[in-house]
Design an enzyme around this catalytic site. Structure first.
Site, mmCIF file in Angstrom:
data_model
loop_
_atom_site.group_PDB
_atom_site.id
_atom_site.type_symbol
_atom_site.label_atom_id
_atom_site.label_comp_id
_atom_site.label_asym_id
_atom_site.label_seq_id
_atom_site.Cartn_x
_atom_site.Cartn_y
_atom_site.Cartn_z
ATOM 1 N N ASP A 299 0.799 -1.227 0.000
ATOM 2 C CA ASP A 299 0.000 0.000 0.000
ATOM 3 C C ASP A 299 0.834 1.280 0.000
ATOM 4 O OD1 ASP A 299 -1.530 -2.301 1.106
ATOM 5 O OD2 ASP A 299 -3.161 -0.864 1.002
ATOM 6 N N GLY A 301 4.316 1.512 -1.337
ATOM 7 C CA GLY A 301 5.124 1.608 -2.566
ATOM 8 C C GLY A 301 4.320 1.448 -3.845
ATOM 9 N N VAL A 380 -7.434 2.777 0.992
ATOM 10 C CA VAL A 380 -6.833 2.104 -0.151
ATOM 11 C C VAL A 380 -7.896 1.145 -0.688
ATOM 12 C CG1 VAL A 380 -4.813 0.869 -1.015
ATOM 13 C CG2 VAL A 380 -4.614 2.303 1.018
ATOM 14 N N TYR A 383 -10.093 -0.945 1.884
ATOM 15 C CA TYR A 383 -9.581 -0.947 3.259
ATOM 16 C C TYR A 383 -9.276 0.454 3.765
ATOM 17 C CZ TYR A 383 -8.301 -4.848 6.314
ATOM 18 O OH TYR A 383 -8.299 -5.828 7.271
ATOM 19 N N PHE A 443 16.670 7.257 15.146
ATOM 20 C CA PHE A 443 16.913 7.834 16.473
ATOM 21 C C PHE A 443 18.074 8.819 16.443
ATOM 22 C CE2 PHE A 443 14.482 4.163 17.800
ATOM 23 C CZ PHE A 443 13.771 4.659 18.881
#
Ligand SMILES: [Cu+2]
Length: 642
Positions: A299, A301, A380, A383, A443
């Site tokens: 969903d 790429g 999408v 969904y 991080f």
């Protein structure tokens, strides 16, 4: 807190004006032909060292990154333009890759199928239908199953459904036996694959407010009142909330992103996360039947999670005082595409933050928890995915994905059972499937020099020192290389991970740290040889750690659509680069195994999956010790207080 920076933060997303400036520059440099589609234009994020050096005084050059695709030559191109100097900084063509399908292609693909004489003929033959006006055509990615056309064409393999009337829920009537194949370059149906004939399921089931027949009547209003306004401050896309500060980002591919997340502690804005994003997801289905076996959607790429984001202007489900952010993108012809109110931010009461009653003094002390919610929802096709970042007063960070929407369903013959799924209504079933998400957490914990420890809790052997055999301890393994870091969750050792600073110590002499606490997860059910798994190497491990590279952003690589696989995390970590005492990126793959239920029909109650980050030796004590008690209110009759 007060936002101190007067200048725009260098990681704020492109404005509508900047997006259009980039389009104009690309046209001016002759990089756009009549057959070019703009796949995406997004901020080319400045180099990290420049952002680190940013004090709020200087201006950092703004650049845009564009992905273009020429339908005439079946060629992808990447370009970078400077919005500050109006230069073309780079342009390169990439052959053999298929970028994300655009929203325009979704619409045009539907029109192409509906106009196709071959499709109409199949529909007439199988279902006796002449009128295609009630047919829904959902673009589904073609994947790559090793054929010449999968490798060399830009394809879609849509699934089709038939509504009973123009506002009916068509997903309950799959046109199971017909599968058109569309060449997205010529926007033509190249063939219609026909399988056995399945009758349309006889049921009808709707969920819209104006169609639901029996609505419960025992719900009284629940209102959130914030008489003095929210506790956050916003400047552009920068946000301050109590001790937290961060920048909200958004792009066509990843959707919502968070940047430069810091926590103010003892007068210092201490960096925690430089960038947090959903890099990819894949939804492999588990039914080997001929009409179902190719279903697996990437969903991010293939479709673009940001491109599929909802405008929450009309359909927002948040309570309280809300701040919305718009998403500025481009359609495939370079026209402005603004998703108004794509991101919602608000505060939520979250029950008890902490409590203790000193029994002898009879002095209960209790604080209510409040969290800041930054969210976006993408549709999408059938969904819905909601992406929710939560910041808490005790320094915790949570990411939660909410899965809802409508099941992808198939038709059954009368009396047929569903071996690889669940029957949800007569002659209608939903195949088993999984949803795998991959999140990238870059991080910067109190600076860029970090390490990651894998923490396993282990029991001591019986010994003289452990006579009652009760001893257990946490064993920390500092991860030195990428391959050592590849790991799965382990319930037997209550495995967690800890990101630590390599040069900052806390008040008791330990490295400052943040703990990664996984939530629900799954292993992929499909064989490692399954076609989709070759393209989704990120599902092979739950945890990956890499050294920071600005061009390593997506778990399945830059162009997973129709790829032959082997890209992304699996390829990068094969180098086995050192990851100790450096700028580390922590990647987490988490899967939801969905065995559908009749109660998921016609629309699914939300399922939740995600993870937590908790300070662990980052602060000297509970950072929420300073949260004051809530203002006392006169008890309303019938209410009770926690
Ligand atoms: Cu599902």
């Amino acid at each position: 807190m007060a936002l101190a920076i007067a200048t725009r933060h260098p990681l704020e997303p492109l404005s509508a004006h900047e997006v259009q400036q980039a389009v104009a520059l690309l046209r001016g440099f002759g990089k756009v032909t009549p057959t070019t589609r703009f796949v995406s234009i997004s901020l080319k994020e400045p180099r990290k060292d420049l952002v680190h050096a940013f004090t709020g005084e200087q201006t950092i050059a703004r650049e845009a990154f564009a992905v273009l695709f020429d339908n005439a030559t079946n060629t992808c191109a990447e370009a970078v333009v400077s919005l500050t100097t109006s230069e073309l900084l780079s342009h390169r063509t990439l052959s053999g890759v298929q970028p994300t399908m655009t929203v325009d292609e979704q619409i045009e693909c539907e029109q192409a199928v509906l106009a196709s004489p071959e499709f109409k003929a199949a529909l007439k033959k199988q279902y006796g239908i002449d009128d295609t006006s009630l047919v829904m055509v959902d673009i589904w990615s073609a994947g790559n199953y090793g054929s010449e056309e999968d490798r060399t064409m830009r394809l879609a393999r849509p699934l089709c459904f038939l509504r009973r009337d123009p506002t009916d829920n068509g997903y309950v009537r799959p046109i199971e036996g017909i599968r058109p194949v569309v060449d997205l370059n010529t926007m033509r149906v190249i063939r219609v694959e026909e399988f056995s004939h399945w009758p349309l399921p006889p049921g009808e089931c709707n969920y819209a407010a104006d169609r639901a027949t029996d609505v419960r009547k025992d719900i009284k209003p629940l209102e959130i009142v914030q008489p003095e306004g929210p506790s956050f401050e916003v400047d552009g896309y920068r946000v301050g909330w109590q001790n937290w500060s961060f920048v909200v980002g958004f792009n066509a591919r990843e959707g919502l992103t968070l940047h430069d997340l810091r926590y103010r502690d003892d007068g210092r804005d201490r960096p925690i996360l430089y960038r947090a994003s959903l890099t990819e997801m894949v939804v492999p289905y588990g039914d080997p039947g001929p009409t179902q076996r190719r279903k697996n959607a990437f969903d991010v790429g293939e479709y673009g999670m940001g491109m599929c984001a909802n405008s929450l202007e009309l359909g927002c489900d948040c309570l309280g005082l809300i701040k919305y952010f718009d998403a500025q993108m481009v359609d495939s012809r370079g026209e402005p595409l603004t998703i108004k109110n794509a991101i919602c931010m608000h505060e939520e009461d979250f029950g008890i933050l902490w409590k203790h009653t000193d029994r002898r003094l009879n002095t209960p002390e209790v604080r209510r928890s409040r969290r800041l919610v930054v969210s976006s929802v993408s549709t999408v096709e059938n969904y819905e995915y909601g992406f929710f970042w939560y910041l808490y007063q005790d320094g915790s960070i949570q990411f939660e994905i909410k899965l809802t929407g409508i099941l992808s369903m198939g038709a059954l013959m009368p009396g047929e059972k569903a071996k690889y799924g669940s029957i949800v209504a007569p002659q209608l079933y939903a195949p088993n499937h999984q949803h795998f998400f991959n999140v990238r957490l870059d991080f910067d914990l109190d600076g860029a020099s970090n390490s990651v420890q894998q923490i396993d809790v282990v029991a001591d052997e019986p010994s003289e020192a452990n006579p009652y055999e009760n001893a257990f301890q946490a064993r920390a393994t500092t991860l030195k290389t990428e391959q050592q870091a590849r790991a799965h969750l382990n319930l037997e050792t209550a495995r967690t991970w800890k990101i630590i600073s390599t040069d900052k110590r806390n008040h008791v002499g330990e490295p400052v740290g943040y703990k990664f606490l996984p939530g629900d997860n799954s292993f992929p059910m499909a064989s490692p040889n399954a076609w989709w798994r070759k393209r989704a190497g990120f599902v092979n491990s739950h945890v990956w750690v890499t050294p920071y590279r600005d061009d390593e952003k997506y778990g399945a690589g830059d162009y997973p659509n129709q790829s032959s696989g082997g890209d992304g995390l699996i390829k990068w970590t094969a180098q086995d680069r050192p990851i100790e005492a450096t700028d580390v990126v922590f990647w987490y793959t988490f899967g939801h195994t969905h065995l559908p239920r009749p109660e998921d029909y016609p629309v699914m109650p939300t399922a939740y999956i995600g993870f937590m980050l908790k300070p662990n030796g980052f602060f000297a004590m509970n950072p929420a010790n300073d949260v004051p008690p809530s203002a006392k209110k006169l008890a309303v009759k019938g209410s009770c207080c926690h």
